[in-house]
Structure formats: structure tokens, C-alpha cells
Design a protein around this motif. Sequence first.
Motif, PDB file in Angstrom:
ATOM      1  N   GLU A  64      39.453  37.777  38.529  1.00  0.00           N
ATOM      2  CA  GLU A  64      40.803  37.511  37.996  1.00  0.00           C
ATOM      3  C   GLU A  64      40.777  36.476  36.867  1.00  0.00           C
ATOM      4  O   GLU A  64      41.710  35.671  36.722  1.00  0.00           O
ATOM      5  N   ARG A  66      41.132  35.685  32.971  1.00  0.00           N
ATOM      6  CA  ARG A  66      41.915  36.373  31.929  1.00  0.00           C
ATOM      7  C   ARG A  66      41.460  36.073  30.505  1.00  0.00           C
ATOM      8  O   ARG A  66      41.977  36.656  29.554  1.00  0.00           O
TER       9      ARG A  66
ATOM     10  N   PRO B  35      47.136  38.421  46.623  1.00  0.00           N
ATOM     11  CA  PRO B  35      46.123  38.332  45.560  1.00  0.00           C
ATOM     12  C   PRO B  35      44.829  37.619  45.983  1.00  0.00           C
ATOM     13  O   PRO B  35      43.735  38.055  45.627  1.00  0.00           O
ATOM     14  N   ARG B  39      41.091  39.239  45.957  1.00  0.00           N
ATOM     15  CA  ARG B  39      40.000  38.629  45.211  1.00  0.00           C
ATOM     16  C   ARG B  39      38.738  38.521  46.075  1.00  0.00           C
ATOM     17  O   ARG B  39      37.648  38.875  45.660  1.00  0.00           O
TER      18      ARG B  39
END
Lengths: 114, 138
Positions: A64, A66, B35, B39
Motif C-alpha cells: 500500500e 503510493r 485494510p 495488507r
Amino acid sequence: MKISEILELCDARLVCGNERISNEVTSAFSSDLMSDVLMLPAEKLLLITGLCNIQTIRTAEMAEIRCILFVRNKRATEEMKSLANEHGMVILETPFSLFRTSGLLFAGGLKPVY
Amino acid sequence: MGIEQQYTVKGGDFSHAGSASSHVRKLLKQLEIAPEKIRRIVIALYEAEMNIVAHASSGIVRIFLEKDAIIMVLEDQGPGIPDIEQAMKEGFSTASRKVREMGFGAGMGLANMKRNADLLEITSTVRVGTTVRMTNYF
């Protein structure tokens, strides 16, 4: 720090994610080892790396992350840009070394992860 | 939920490595799993998928989505792991130069899987293959 400030500090090119240039990152991690990257908290993290291949983008996707800044004038391929776009990432490229880039951004206020 | 998915992973195919994990990530997002849970799941799965690409000739990834958990079973045809305890140690690696060029192969994969999976079970037969079974609870 805004992504636009990273561009200026590192004399970097924006190659992907133009519409996200005003997004903020608060910390950075410099590494060419993706397993170490996968161990980090990813909140508003900039990944600084000289490892420039499709697995760099995949790793960022899974973690995650970015925003990626490629150092040593490494160029992202079209395949990498396309995957990065798909996941809403920003990709930057700088001619500077990993050490110089990290030093500039540290001095500019980006926090280390640890 | 009772959703099942299956993916084939080719050994040595670095350009597609991670596509199974990417697909599972999308699926979990659609199911609105938290989330931070997603992950951990995809990092464990991605490391396991990379291990098949890095070491085996081929493998199958099976995903079982239950109401409160995801079960990930990765079964490969490959060299197997002679000493699992040794392989679990951070820094122990038998990876090729090609794997290291991809940013992996530093001996962190199994440790990273253990860190992110709620349950991890590895069985292996030398010169036959390895099966990794991971469970994460939602």
C-alpha cells in the motif's frame, strides 16, 4: 512534504501520477531489498530505491505504498507505469544517487521509518 | 462466504509474479475486509507466491474464503526444503542471482510470511515440492 517539493529538491521527473502531485508523504525508506520494504508501516510513505523493475511496483502495491522515487537515473518501463497507474501511484525519477537523494529529503524534513 | 479461487504460478516467471496476490487483494477489497488485515494477508501471500517463482518449477495457489477467515494453500513442484527450521531463520537463502536482482532472495520471505500470517504451516519433501498453508482471521 508535498510530492511537488520532492520533485524540486531532487531535480526529479514525474513519470506517472500527475494528478496526485499535491499529495503528501511524511516519511521515507531507502532500500533495494523488497522483503525489507514489505515489513514497513506504509502510511504516507515514500519508497526511495534503485531497484527498477516490475516487482518494485508489485511490492508497493502489496504494501500500500503510493509513491516511489527511482534514483541513479533508473527509468520505469511502460509496463511498470501502467501497473502503477492502475493502482493510483506516483512515480518519480531522479539522476541523484540513493545517498544524495536520502540526504536531501531527510534535510528537507521527511522522517525516517526507524 | 465460501468463495474458492485457484491460480497457477510458473517458476521463473518474474514478470507475472504477484498477479495471484494482486487478484486476491482486489477480491478482499471488494469484500470490504479491513485494510490492515488485507495488507497482512497479501504480504504473506506475495512472499509465498514469490517463493514458488523463485524456487519451484510450478505451483498452484488455492484460496478459500470463509465467513471469518481466509485460508491460502500454495503447493509447488520443486526442490523442497531439506531443513525448514533453518529456512525460517532470517538471512538464510538459497536464491539465485536472478531472484536477488528482483529485490528478493535475502532470506526474509519465510520470516515475513510468519510475521503476517495468523497461522503458518509448511510441509516439504526434498525433490518433490513444498506446501504452504496460511490462515488469517478477519
